[in-house]
Motif scaffolding. Structure first.
Motif, PDB file in Angstrom:
ATOM      1  N   CYS A  69      24.602  -9.897 -12.679  1.00 11.62           N
ATOM      2  CA  CYS A  69      24.696  -9.258 -13.992  1.00 11.62           C
ATOM      3  C   CYS A  69      23.771  -8.053 -14.015  1.00 11.62           C
ATOM      4  O   CYS A  69      22.873  -7.920 -13.182  1.00 11.62           O
ATOM      5  CB  CYS A  69      24.336 -10.238 -15.112  1.00 11.62           C
ATOM      6  SG  CYS A  69      22.674 -10.941 -14.996  1.00 11.62           S
ATOM      7  N   ASP A  70      24.005  -7.173 -14.970  1.00 11.96           N
ATOM      8  CA  ASP A  70      23.159  -5.985 -15.086  1.00 11.96           C
ATOM      9  C   ASP A  70      22.875  -5.687 -16.543  1.00 11.96           C
ATOM     10  O   ASP A  70      23.606  -6.118 -17.445  1.00 11.96           O
ATOM     11  CB  ASP A  70      23.828  -4.780 -14.419  1.00 11.96           C
ATOM     12  CG  ASP A  70      24.992  -4.233 -15.230  1.00 11.96           C
ATOM     13  OD1 ASP A  70      24.780  -3.310 -16.043  1.00 11.96           O
ATOM     14  OD2 ASP A  70      26.117  -4.740 -15.063  1.00 11.96           O
ATOM     15  N   ALA A  71      21.792  -4.941 -16.773  1.00 11.07           N
ATOM     16  CA  ALA A  71      21.405  -4.544 -18.133  1.00 11.07           C
ATOM     17  C   ALA A  71      20.519  -3.314 -18.045  1.00 11.07           C
ATOM     18  O   ALA A  71      19.910  -3.034 -17.007  1.00 11.07           O
ATOM     19  CB  ALA A  71      20.670  -5.677 -18.845  1.00 11.07           C
ATOM     20  N   SER A  72      20.435  -2.618 -19.148  1.00  5.90           N
ATOM     21  CA  SER A  72      19.589  -1.434 -19.214  1.00  5.90           C
ATOM     22  C   SER A  72      18.145  -1.832 -19.509  1.00  5.90           C
ATOM     23  O   SER A  72      17.836  -3.002 -19.755  1.00  5.90           O
ATOM     24  CB  SER A  72      20.110  -0.469 -20.280  1.00  5.90           C
ATOM     25  OG  SER A  72      20.135  -1.109 -21.552  1.00  5.90           O
ATOM     26  N   SER A  73      17.263  -0.865 -19.516  1.00  2.00           N
ATOM     27  CA  SER A  73      15.836  -1.125 -19.672  1.00  2.00           C
ATOM     28  C   SER A  73      15.491  -1.597 -21.086  1.00  2.00           C
ATOM     29  O   SER A  73      16.266  -1.429 -22.029  1.00  2.00           O
ATOM     30  CB  SER A  73      15.040   0.145 -19.346  1.00  2.00           C
ATOM     31  OG  SER A  73      15.424   1.201 -20.223  1.00  2.00           O
ATOM     32  N   GLY A  74      14.328  -2.216 -21.220  1.00  6.47           N
ATOM     33  CA  GLY A  74      13.832  -2.634 -22.524  1.00  6.47           C
ATOM     34  C   GLY A  74      14.651  -3.749 -23.150  1.00  6.47           C
ATOM     35  O   GLY A  74      14.739  -4.853 -22.587  1.00  6.47           O
ATOM     36  N   PRO A  75      15.252  -3.509 -24.316  1.00 10.31           N
ATOM     37  CA  PRO A  75      15.981  -4.577 -25.006  1.00 10.31           C
ATOM     38  C   PRO A  75      17.180  -5.088 -24.230  1.00 10.31           C
ATOM     39  O   PRO A  75      17.564  -6.251 -24.390  1.00 10.31           O
ATOM     40  CB  PRO A  75      16.411  -3.919 -26.328  1.00 10.31           C
ATOM     41  CG  PRO A  75      16.349  -2.449 -26.087  1.00 10.31           C
ATOM     42  CD  PRO A  75      15.240  -2.260 -25.109  1.00 10.31           C
ATOM     43  N   GLY A  76      17.798  -4.255 -23.405  1.00 12.27           N
ATOM     44  CA  GLY A  76      18.881  -4.752 -22.563  1.00 12.27           C
ATOM     45  C   GLY A  76      18.375  -5.832 -21.626  1.00 12.27           C
ATOM     46  O   GLY A  76      18.997  -6.890 -21.461  1.00 12.27           O
ATOM     47  N   ALA A  77      17.233  -5.577 -21.010  1.00 15.04           N
ATOM     48  CA  ALA A  77      16.634  -6.557 -20.099  1.00 15.04           C
ATOM     49  C   ALA A  77      16.173  -7.800 -20.843  1.00 15.04           C
ATOM     50  O   ALA A  77      16.395  -8.929 -20.385  1.00 15.04           O
ATOM     51  CB  ALA A  77      15.471  -5.915 -19.343  1.00 15.04           C
ATOM     52  N   LEU A  95      21.738 -12.905  -9.663  1.00 18.00           N
ATOM     53  CA  LEU A  95      20.979 -11.680  -9.404  1.00 18.00           C
ATOM     54  C   LEU A  95      21.095 -10.793 -10.632  1.00 18.00           C
ATOM     55  O   LEU A  95      22.192 -10.367 -10.996  1.00 18.00           O
ATOM     56  CB  LEU A  95      21.513 -10.959  -8.172  1.00 18.00           C
ATOM     57  CG  LEU A  95      20.868  -9.606  -7.845  1.00 18.00           C
ATOM     58  CD1 LEU A  95      19.380  -9.760  -7.588  1.00 18.00           C
ATOM     59  CD2 LEU A  95      21.559  -8.954  -6.653  1.00 18.00           C
ATOM     60  N   ALA A  96      19.970 -10.534 -11.280  1.00 15.83           N
ATOM     61  CA  ALA A  96      19.931  -9.646 -12.444  1.00 15.83           C
ATOM     62  C   ALA A  96      19.405  -8.281 -12.007  1.00 15.83           C
ATOM     63  O   ALA A  96      18.307  -8.186 -11.449  1.00 15.83           O
ATOM     64  CB  ALA A  96      19.044 -10.236 -13.535  1.00 15.83           C
ATOM     65  N   ILE A  97      20.186  -7.254 -12.255  1.00 16.71           N
ATOM     66  CA  ILE A  97      19.801  -5.886 -11.911  1.00 16.71           C
ATOM     67  C   ILE A  97      19.571  -5.127 -13.205  1.00 16.71           C
ATOM     68  O   ILE A  97      20.490  -4.994 -14.025  1.00 16.71           O
ATOM     69  CB  ILE A  97      20.888  -5.202 -11.073  1.00 16.71           C
ATOM     70  CG1 ILE A  97      21.128  -5.976  -9.771  1.00 16.71           C
ATOM     71  CG2 ILE A  97      20.501  -3.759 -10.756  1.00 16.71           C
ATOM     72  CD1 ILE A  97      22.315  -5.478  -8.976  1.00 16.71           C
ATOM     73  N   THR A  98      18.356  -4.660 -13.423  1.00 22.92           N
ATOM     74  CA  THR A  98      18.049  -3.926 -14.642  1.00 22.92           C
ATOM     75  C   THR A  98      17.447  -2.571 -14.299  1.00 22.92           C
ATOM     76  O   THR A  98      16.802  -2.394 -13.260  1.00 22.92           O
ATOM     77  CB  THR A  98      17.034  -4.688 -15.524  1.00 22.92           C
ATOM     78  OG1 THR A  98      15.759  -4.730 -14.861  1.00 22.92           O
ATOM     79  CG2 THR A  98      17.520  -6.104 -15.813  1.00 22.92           C
TER      80      THR A  98
END
Length: 559
Positions: A69-77, A95-98
């Protein structure tokens, strides 16, 4: 070869066998562009980052491959945290990619700057901060290996947003990785022949042996060996909720789930066992009904991939650090040369399950789909089991729905046929977990989600994801207008008083139709089976809104 860091990460993932990533775009657009250019990975837009983590988790459980999964920085993470915590507690490789704040302005109170590595450190096997662009391929390979080896679990790759776009000249050797590197378990530890012999001797000498299968048995793919070992030795097989699928639950030697949320009759049988062979179980408080099962007088042999778990929660006669499947296979091979008079116990064990089915389970009078509404959850389970094929997969959320599904719904296909969030017990896991499981198995049976109205409302936006991607999940909502687990607990503890447990009745079928999905309503028990059969025939996502009684306690539950 010169390329962007984002291209290097995607190339390693794709070379390792990753084909799906769940997430939301943000300040890591270069990562999305790299997936587009590579062409081997499908990105699935999820509507909330927590749901993305749960979808990756469900994908990993159903496929036996790494979920990403993936998310953007800050609140996404930070939105990923609940889903990653569930994967960590359930030992699921995700595996989390931020992205993270740009290197050039870190530590200057810039927008969405956060120490994400520290934040995730307690809920991951490892958290890597990729500040050196020249080593991102190496660290991506290492993250994959870390997630799927030993006791599986989640790993974080935190990449500064400006690093994604940096160009580096990577040697070709940086992208050499096995095409099935995302399969778990990646390494199987084997027991010594002497340990295998000792266990066989103890098993042969036992008068009433039980095989206790936990989540590690499913992770290892040990269901075939466990079934054959039980048939050879006559040992009954009890499972934790995470271990459901270690044997077909309609098998003569299956005695059902054990523990605080399991069947009381199973607990009684396991307490009377003189030997318990535990494969891939940590003996948690719920699995052991507060450490009252097995009995303290029983010989307990614990086999687990994690040496730190051996004897940690339960007194044991032997502890063996090994992969559950490799150990079961070695034990089976050794046992085939020995006589097994205990195998004559099979009819006695089979009668235990048959008695429970007729007195408390799906063959009991209370499970009959007759009478006027509202519907009892046991009637839902009986009708679902009758309508579903053995090749279908059932997914639970957390709450009473999971106890009804875990204790009463019998999986008829050994393997990855039951999925539920037993690690942290996360409400809201079900819908995205089912989505991920369905993506993992597009040509298999249907994924059927059994979920309460409370947990479903937490992630209801993912109906749009199901419709947009045309993922044919069947969602069965137990709609009783309250948070029943909490309400039952408050009622029992506080003289019948409850606070903040009830909410307005909701027409979930209408909401499903508003998202473009099919929506059906069941008001009476007689409507259940025909409605479920119709829903299972639907080519796309469908929701069945079952109006259930306000309160119904599963067997053996106490507060």
């Amino acid at each position: 070869m010169k390329m962007r860091v984002a291209d290097a990460i995607v190339r390693v993932l794709a070379n390792a066998g990753v084909r799906h990533i769940f997430g939301l775009p943000g300040d890591h657009g270069a990562f999305y562009d790299a997936m587009r250019l590579d062409g081997r990975i499908q990105h699935l837009l999820i509507r909330h980052e927590q749901a993305a983590a749960h979808a990756a988790d469900g994908y990993a459980r159903a496929s036996g491959r790494l979920g990403v999964c993936d998310a953007s920085s800050g609140p996404g993470a930070t939105n990923l945290i609940t889903g990653i915590a569930e994967a960590h507690a359930s030992s699921i490789p995700v595996l989390a990619i931020t992205s993270s704040a740009r290197l050039a302005v870190r530590g200057r109170n810039v927008f969405q700057d956060l120490d994400q590595v520290t934040l995730f450190s307690s809920i991951t096997k490892a958290s890597y901060d990729l500040v050196d662009p020249t080593r991102v391929a190496e660290w991506t390979r290492r993250a994959i290996a870390k997630a799927v080896s030993g006791r599986p679990g989640p790993v974080l790759l935190s990449v500064p947003s400006d690093v994604f776009g940096m160009e580096v000249d990577f040697p070709d050797r940086e992208f050499k990785i096995a095409t099935d590197a995302d399969v778990w378990p990646s390494v199987r530890l084997h027991a010594s022949p002497d340990d295998v012999r000792k266990v066989a001797e103890r098993l042969q000498a036992a008068h009433k042996p039980v095989i206790w299968a936990g989540g590690g048995a499913i992770a290892a793919g040990a269901w075939g060996e466990i079934t054959e070992l039980a048939e050879l030795t006559g040992a009954a097989v009890a499972t934790t909720f995470m271990g459901k699928g270690a044997i077909a639950e309609d098998h003569d030697l299956a005695i059902g789930p054990v523990g605080a949320l399991g069947r009381p009759i199973t607990n009684e049988y396991v307490r009377s066992a003189d030997l318990v062979l535990a494969l891939g179980s940590r003996f948690t408080n719920l699995d052991t009904a507060g450490w009252t099962v097995p009995a303290r007088t029983a010989q307990v042999i614990q086999v687990d991939i994690d040496p730190c778990e051996l004897g940690h929660q339960q007194s044991i006669a032997m502890g063996i650090c090994a992969d559950a499947r490799s150990f079961a296979a070695a034990l089976l091979a050794h046992c085939k040369s020995l006589p097994w008079p205990c195998a004559q116990r099979r009819p006695e064990v089979a009668s235990l399950r048959q008695r429970w089915l007729k007195e408390r389970g799906t063959q009991s009078p209370g499970a009959a789909c007759t009478g006027d509404g509202p519907v009892h959850p046991l009637q839902v389970i009986a009708a679902l089991r009758a309508a579903m094929s053995p090749k279908d997969t059932i997914v639970n959320d957390s709450g009473f729905n999971q106890i009804w599904g875990g204790q009463y719904f019998e999986v008829q296909r050994p393997g990855r046929s039951y999925i539920g969030p037993r690690g942290m017990g996360v409400m809201g896991f079900g819908l995205p977990g089912a989505l991920g499981a369905a993506v993992a198995n597009p040509d298999g049976g249907k994924c059927v989600l059994l979920v309460g109205d409370g947990g479903f409302m937490m992630v209801i936006q993912e109906l749009e994801t199901l419709k947009r991607l045309n993922i044919p999940v069947v969602v069965v909502v137990l709609n009783n207008g309250n948070l029943e687990y909490s309400k039952a607990g408050q009622t029992a503890r506080y003289n019948g008083h409850t606070t903040s447990c009830d909410f307005s009745k909701t027409d979930f079928a209408a909401i499903a139709r508003a998202f473009g999905c099919d929506g059906m309503v069941v008001n009476q028990p007689a409507q259940l089976q025909a409605t479920f059969e119709q829903a299972l025939r639907c080519p796309g996502p469908v929701l069945v809104d079952v109006r259930t009684v306000p309160s119904a306690l599963p067997d053996g539950l106490s507060f």
